[in-house]
Design an enzyme around this catalytic site. Sequence first.
Site, PDB file in Angstrom:
ATOM      1  CG  HIS A   1      -6.614   1.597   5.985  1.00 42.07           C
ATOM      2  ND1 HIS A   1      -5.210   1.202   5.757  1.00 42.07           N
ATOM      3  CD2 HIS A   1      -7.243   0.731   6.856  1.00 42.07           C
ATOM      4  CE1 HIS A   1      -5.398   0.056   5.967  1.00 42.07           C
ATOM      5  NE2 HIS A   1      -6.319  -0.302   6.766  1.00 42.07           N
TER       6      HIS A   1
ATOM      7  CE1 TYR B   1      -0.759  -2.743   3.835  1.00 46.20           C
ATOM      8  CE2 TYR B   1      -3.077  -1.976   3.452  1.00 46.20           C
ATOM      9  CZ  TYR B   1      -1.930  -2.864   4.082  1.00 46.20           C
ATOM     10  OH  TYR B   1      -2.285  -3.710   4.906  1.00 46.20           O
TER      11      TYR B   1
ATOM     12  CG  ASN C   1      -2.368  -1.504   9.115  1.00 50.36           C
ATOM     13  OD1 ASN C   1      -1.018  -1.470   8.941  1.00 50.36           O
ATOM     14  ND2 ASN C   1      -3.148  -2.267   8.310  1.00 50.36           N
TER      15      ASN C   1
END
Length: 743
Positions: free
Chosen positions: A682, A603, A720
Site C-alpha cells: 500500500h 496492520y 486499504n
Amino acid sequence: QSSVSYSDSGITWQGIFDPTYGVSYGFVLPPTTATGALAQEFVAEIVSPIANKWIGLSVNGQMAFDLLIVAWPNNGQIVYSTRYTTDYIQPTVYPGPIITTLQSSVNATSWKWIFRCQNCTTWSGGSLNTANPTVPAWVVGLIPVDTPSDPASNMAQHDGFGFWGQIWPLAHSNDYNSIISGGGSTPTTTSGAPASTSSAPVATATPYDYIVVGGGPGGLVTADRLSEALPNKKILLLERGGPSTAQTGGTDVPPWATGTNLTRFDIPGEFQAMFGSSGPTYWYCSDVTTFAGCVIGGGTSINGGLYWYPNTQDFSTARGWPASWTNYQSYAAKLQARLPSTDHPSPDGKLYLEQTFPVMQKLLGNLGYSNITLNDNVNFRDHVYGYSAYNFQKGKRWGPVATYFKTASARSNFKVVYNTVVASVARNGSTITGVQTNNPLIGPRGFIPLNKNGRVILSAGSFGTPRILFQSGIGPADQIALVQQSNVAASFLPPKSQFINLPVGMNVQDNPSINLMFTHPSIDAYDNWAPIWSSPRPADAAQYLKSQTGVFASSSPRVSFWSALGGPDNKTRWMQGTVRPGFDSVTTDYPYNASQVFSITLYLSTGVTSRGRVGLTSSALAAGALVNPWFTDPNDKAALLSGINNVISGVKQVPGLTLITPDNTTTVEDYVNNYVNLGSNHWVGSCSIGKVVDENTLVMGTKNLFVVDASIVPSLFTGNPQGPIMAMAEQAVTKILALAGGP
Ligand code: HEM
C-alpha cells in the site's frame, strides 16, 4: 509487451525491445509453407548493451522443462550454448539443437548476436507452437559467467527476467533462405546506441493535449474526467501492461470457465490465485521489487478488492494535506456515485464462506467492539467491525475499469495504448515537450509530443512515477547518477543544468502488517485456496458459471475491523484487521487441522510515523525500497504489539478458538521482532504533496508535469487505499482542469 516488427541488419524481425536492460530480442521463422527440418528452426537476434554480462532466452517462457539459450561476449566473440533444467537450479548444456552464428559483433558499448537455431522447436517434454502467439521470456545476468571462454560455464542466477507476447504468425519470412545463407544482411553498425532505437520503424507521432501515464486507479479517474471535460482536446492514456478484464480485451480465463469471458481479473474469487501464484505472474511489474500491478486497472485489477470510502482523517492537514484539500466530501461523493461499494458481493444477496464472522463476533464483541456497516460510518473507526466492503458488482471485479475506463473508452477524444512503457518525459527546462516510450509504433523512436500548452500526468504508481522522474532528471542526485550510468536511459536525460533536485522517493509509508493464524472447528479453510485455478470445488464453480453468485463472487477477506491504539509517544495510531479463511503459511509446534485455519492480518494504518525511501535498486533501473518503511520508529512497533496482544487476550473466551501462529513456544514479541515481510503493498508518499508536487499536483519546478497516484499521498489512509486514491484523483483532476495555462 507484445512483439512488433522492426528491422535491424537488413532483416525484418518480430520481437521486442526491453527498456529495462536496453536489449532487443527478435525472431524470424521460415515461411509458413516450410516442412520437415526447415519447419523446426528459427533465426534470432540479441542486441545488448555491454553492461549485461549474459543473456538467456526461454523459448516457451519457463525456466524448467524448456529450451534455454544462453549467450555472452568474450574476447570479441559470442559464446553460447543451449541449456535445460528441471528446477530453478543451474541449467546444464542440452545437446540436440544446432546453433550457427550468422553474424556477431562486440564493441565497447554493445554486443550483437544473430544466430540460426535448428532442431529448436521440440525438446525433452516440450515444444514450440508457432501457429499462435506465445509468451517467451528473457533473462539478464549482470554478473559475468564463471568461465566466459567455456560455452558450458556455470553462472549465477539472473538479475532480471521478463516475458512478452511473441506474435509468431507475423514472424515468418519469405527471405528465410537468404537470411540463413548470410544474405539479407547489410554490414552491422556497431556505434553504441542499441539497435532497437536506431532501427525501430519510423512512425509519425500524433501530438496530444494530455498524456496520462499509467492506467491504475489514479490514471483512470483522471483520464476519464479529462476526456469528459475537454471534448475537443486529445487525451492519451499509456498503459505499460496489457488488458485485464474481458471488457478491456483480456482472455486469461481459468480452465474451469473455458468458453466464457470470465477472466482471472473478472472473477473476484480468483484473487488468491494471483496473490499466491507460483507460475509466471505477468500481472506484476517485472521491474519493481515488490508487488505492483502492470495491467490495465493497476492494483485494482489484482487486489482483494477491499474498498473503503474516505474519511475526514484521510484528507486532513494533520495527515499532511494542504488546507485546500480538506473539503474532500464532494469528491468522495462523485466517486461513490460512480462506484458504490458492497458488503454482499454475491448478487443473490446471500453470504458465502462466512464462518469467520460469528467467530470474530464473539472474539471482538467480548473486547468491546461494535458491529456496524463500515462504509455507512466512515468516521467511526475505533472498536468497530463489520462485513468487508468491496468494489465488486454483478459478482465481478468492478472498480475503476468497469466505470471510469469504460466511459472514457467510449469517447472519440480518448485513446489508450497498451504495452507501452514510458521511460521519461522530454523537457526544455521547466516545460515538458512529450514523453519517451519504448513503443516505436506510436512515434519516431517511441517519442510522443505534446500539443502547445499540453500537459503530462504521471499515474505510474509509487515506484513507477519516481522512476520516470529520475529518468527525466528530477529527484535526488544519487538517483539521477544511477540513470547517468545506464547508457540507454542516460541518453534521454536533459543537460545537468536542468536537473531539478526534489525529494522524490523519500517520505514513503506502507502499512506494517502481521498475520496471526487460528483454528476453530466451525471454519472452512477452503483448502487454502489452492485448487481455485485448476480444480475448484465443482458446485461452487458451477454456481458461479451459472449466475456469478456464490463463493467465487467474493475475494478471500470476510471481516474487517478497526481500533485506535495509544502509543508510548502519546500519539494515536489506528489498527485495521482483515480476516480470511485459509492461510499463506503456518509456523507452529501445534498439531492443527489445516481445514479449520483462518488468518487475521493486523496492520497499522493511519497515524503510522515510520517512513522509508524508494528508488532505483539496480544498475538496470529496477525500482524498489531503498529503506524499508516499517517500524523505523519503535513507537509504531510498540503500538501494533499492544493491538495484537489485545486481540489475542480475547482468544481464551471463545470456545474452540486456538491461536496456532505464533505458537506457545514463541512470544508475541519475538514473533513480531522476527517477522520477515511486514509489507502490505500500500505504498504512498514517494512524491508527497507539499514536498514534490504542489497543491495542484504540479511537479515543483515544472510548468506542465503533474502526478496523480498514490505517490502524492502524504500519509497512510485509514483503510486499504483504492477508495481514497480514486477520491483523491477526482479532486486532483478538478484542480488541474481549473489551473490556468492548460491546453
Ligand atoms: C544458476 C543459475 C540459475 C538459477 C539459480 C535460477 C533461478 C531461478 C529462480 C529462483 C527463478 C524464479 C524467480 C522468481 O520467481 O522470482 C527463475 C526464473 C526464471 N529463470 Fe532462472 N535461474 C538460473 C539460470 C537461468 C538461465 C540460464 C535461464 C535461461 C536461459 C533461466 C531462465 C529463467 C526464466 C525464463 C525464469 C522465469 C520463468 C519461470 O519462473 O520459470 N534461468 N530462475
